[in-house]
Design a protein around this motif. Structure first.
Motif, PDB file in Angstrom:
ATOM      1  N   LYS A 192       0.839  -1.195   0.000  1.00 15.18           N
ATOM      2  CA  LYS A 192       0.000   0.000   0.000  1.00 15.18           C
ATOM      3  C   LYS A 192       0.878   1.250   0.000  1.00 15.18           C
ATOM      4  CE  LYS A 192      -3.624  -0.823   2.305  1.00 15.18           C
ATOM      5  NZ  LYS A 192      -4.564  -1.070   3.417  1.00 15.18           N
ATOM      6  N   GLY A 193       0.556   2.184  -0.879  1.00 10.72           N
ATOM      7  CA  GLY A 193       1.325   3.410  -0.995  1.00 10.72           C
ATOM      8  C   GLY A 193       2.497   3.312  -1.958  1.00 10.72           C
ATOM      9  N   ARG A 194       2.847   2.106  -2.358  1.00 10.27           N
ATOM     10  CA  ARG A 194       3.965   1.910  -3.295  1.00 10.27           C
ATOM     11  C   ARG A 194       3.493   1.368  -4.638  1.00 10.27           C
ATOM     12  NH1 ARG A 194       7.780  -1.802  -2.283  1.00 10.27           N
ATOM     13  NH2 ARG A 194       6.412  -3.175  -1.072  1.00 10.27           N
ATOM     14  N   PHE A 195       2.474   0.514  -4.627  1.00  8.87           N
ATOM     15  CA  PHE A 195       1.962  -0.109  -5.843  1.00  8.87           C
ATOM     16  C   PHE A 195       0.600   0.487  -6.192  1.00  8.87           C
ATOM     17  CE2 PHE A 195       4.186  -4.542  -5.445  1.00  8.87           C
ATOM     18  CZ  PHE A 195       5.404  -3.904  -5.266  1.00  8.87           C
ATOM     19  N   THR A 196       0.320   0.538  -7.499  1.00  9.22           N
ATOM     20  CA  THR A 196      -0.975   1.006  -7.983  1.00  9.22           C
ATOM     21  C   THR A 196      -1.493   0.063  -9.055  1.00  9.22           C
ATOM     22  OG1 THR A 196      -0.362   3.317  -7.560  1.00  9.22           O
ATOM     23  CG2 THR A 196      -2.242   2.917  -9.015  1.00  9.22           C
ATOM     24  N   ILE A 197      -2.702  -0.424  -8.854  1.00 11.17           N
ATOM     25  CA  ILE A 197      -3.337  -1.280  -9.859  1.00 11.17           C
ATOM     26  C   ILE A 197      -4.302  -0.432 -10.677  1.00 11.17           C
ATOM     27  CG2 ILE A 197      -5.199  -2.011  -8.284  1.00 11.17           C
ATOM     28  CD1 ILE A 197      -5.074  -4.779  -9.660  1.00 11.17           C
ATOM     29  N   SER A 198      -4.358  -0.693 -11.967  1.00 15.08           N
ATOM     30  CA  SER A 198      -5.278   0.019 -12.845  1.00 15.08           C
ATOM     31  C   SER A 198      -5.651  -0.907 -13.995  1.00 15.08           C
ATOM     32  CB  SER A 198      -4.654   1.312 -13.371  1.00 15.08           C
ATOM     33  OG  SER A 198      -3.493   1.032 -14.140  1.00 15.08           O
ATOM     34  N   ARG A 199      -6.629  -0.502 -14.780  1.00 14.17           N
ATOM     35  CA  ARG A 199      -7.042  -1.321 -15.914  1.00 14.17           C
ATOM     36  C   ARG A 199      -7.550  -0.440 -17.035  1.00 14.17           C
ATOM     37  NH1 ARG A 199     -11.364  -5.339 -13.838  1.00 14.17           N
ATOM     38  NH2 ARG A 199     -11.497  -5.917 -16.045  1.00 14.17           N
TER      39      ARG A 199
END
Length: 123
Positions: free
Chosen positions: A65-72
């Motif tokens: 959390k705070g380091r990785f970002t998921i998107s689509r």
């Protein structure tokens, strides 16, 4: 039937960044929630992040959390995992997977899996 292909893994120094991609085949991609998991040698599969079918809901493991970002991008049938401030403990094979219903951190609820992409973070 959905086929998933991950890409974007590699070797990076601690503190660096990588962006993983997961390309899906099939016209039903936009109806699935998607998740990223990882597995390091000798360890159990670990939840990383998940995103709802619309992208409006995301869920992260505390460790990222705070380091990785998921998107689509449903138009491209692709889900992404942007990984920043990488640490040696992030080293693992990363997998994407589909979920028929909702975001979840339980790997056994996911239906289709890719072959994985290796991420190695050196100290």
């Amino acid at each position: 039937q959905v086929q998933l292909v991950e890409s974007g893994g590699g070797l990076v120094q601690a503190g660096g960044s990588l962006r993983l991609s997961c390309a899906a085949s099939g016209r039903t991609f936009s109806s699935y929630a998607m998740g990223w998991f990882r597995q390091a040698p000798g360890k159990e599969r670990e939840f990383v992040a998940a995103i709802s079918w619309s992208g409006g809901s995301t869920y992260y493991a505390d460790s990222v959390k705070g380091r990785f970002t998921i998107s689509r991008d449903n138009a491209k049938n692709t889900v992404y995992l942007q990984m920043n401030s990488l640490k040696p403990e992030d080293t693992a094979v990363y997998y994407c997977a589909t979920h028929r219903d909702h975001v979840s951190d339980y790997w056994y609820e996911y239906d289709y899996w890719g072959q994985g992409t290796q991420v190695t973070v050196s100290s």
